[in-house]
Write an enzyme that holds these catalytic residues in place. Structure first.
Site, PDB file in Angstrom:
ATOM      1  N   SER A 146       6.123  -1.316  -2.862  1.00 33.71           N
ATOM      2  CA  SER A 146       5.169  -1.879  -1.897  1.00 33.71           C
ATOM      3  C   SER A 146       3.874  -2.234  -2.609  1.00 33.71           C
ATOM      4  CB  SER A 146       4.880  -0.886  -0.776  1.00 33.71           C
ATOM      5  OG  SER A 146       3.854  -1.374   0.076  1.00 33.71           O
ATOM      6  N   TYR A 159       2.703   7.240   2.619  1.00 31.15           N
ATOM      7  CA  TYR A 159       3.616   6.150   2.270  1.00 31.15           C
ATOM      8  C   TYR A 159       3.310   5.624   0.866  1.00 31.15           C
ATOM      9  CZ  TYR A 159       5.963   1.626   2.427  1.00 31.15           C
ATOM     10  OH  TYR A 159       6.755   0.545   2.136  1.00 31.15           O
TER      11      TYR A 159
END
Length: 271
Positions: A146, A159
């Site tokens: 990400s 995350y």
């Protein structure tokens, strides 16, 4: 190989077992996984699309598509899926869990679940396909990370930590595997609020956010909605295709206008 004149990426994987290369993609129930599967089918590959609960909805019809059940957190499920799939030329570790919440509001069980899928699931799948790739001295493993790992962002500490672990793992693993003809690469998507992944990340916030953080988190969520440069599933599929078929692709490939902008900013800051 990549041809600047035609701007087309051609498969570089050569196998003696079958002229048609085969990819296995995890997390194909929606979003990125479905777009990646469709791209590889369009390019003439055989595709093994996996998900915890097999379904055909959203996937293109093709005699080169097989759908298999797979839970990346369960060793028996991994072994059964790979036995059914057969030799794999490219593995795309796309299965992942999102979380949009501050640390104080995150239940530790949900944190463990997230790391189990995002980090250990990626490692487990990689470890499972590696022996056969190493013996054939050919194969590519692409891990979906990400762009949140490129700079600190609020309400994404957990995350971001999981995806930073995927980055570190992949970069080091690539050095271990390179001597056996196996490549490992990272694709870093940007914000994709239109996909089910983005919606699920918000949903996992639920009612867990402490009241004291409420205005702060809501302001941040609203700022995400106001961003015009976003990532589409097609952006991710294109980046994955390049990571698999271009032997000169860099270790990290941003996917989406916002991810590319963050990547450029990070490169300038490091210069």
């Amino acid at each position: 190989m990549f041809s600047p004149a035609t701007r087309v990426y051609l498969p570089v994987i050569q196998t003696t077992r079958d002229p048609m290369p085969r990819s296995l993609i995890t997390g194909c129930s929606s979003g990125f996984g479905q777009a990646i599967a469709a791209r590889f089918l369009d390019e003439g590959w055989e595709v093994i699309a996996t998900m915890r609960r097999p379904a055909t909805e959203g996937l293109p019809a093709s005699d080169r598509l097989r759908i298999l059940p797979l839970d990346v957190t369960q060793p028996q499920s991994i072994a059964a899926a790979l036995h059914e799939a057969g030799p794999i030329d490219a593995l795309v570790n796309n299965a992942g869990v999102g979380m949009l919440n501050v640390l104080e509001g995150a239940e530790i069980d949900k944190v463990r679940e997230l790391f189990d899928v995002n980090v250990l699931g990626t490692m487990s799948m990689t470890r499972a396909v590696l022996p056969a790739m190493r013996q054939r001295r050919a194969g590519v493993i692409v891990n979906i990370s990400s762009s949140v790992t490129l700079r600190p962002l609020p309400a994404l500490s957990i995350y971001s930590a999981s995806k930073a672990a995927v980055n570190a793992f992949t970069e080091s693993f690539a050095l271990e595997a390179a001597g056996f003809g196996v490549r490992a690469r990272l694709v870093l998507p940007g914000s994709a609020p239109e996909t089910s992944f983005g919606k699920n990340a918000v949903a996992r916030m639920g009612m867990d956010t402490p009241e004291a953080y409420g205005p702060f988190v809501q302001a941040y969520v609203q700022s995400l909605r106001n961003v015009t440069a976003k990532t589409s599933a097609l952006n991710v599929a294109q980046a994955v295709w390049r990571a698999v078929t271009d032997p000169d692709a860099p270790m990290m490939l941003p996917a989406g206008a916002d991810a590319e902008a963050m990547f450029r900013d990070t490169a300038r800051s490091a210069a």
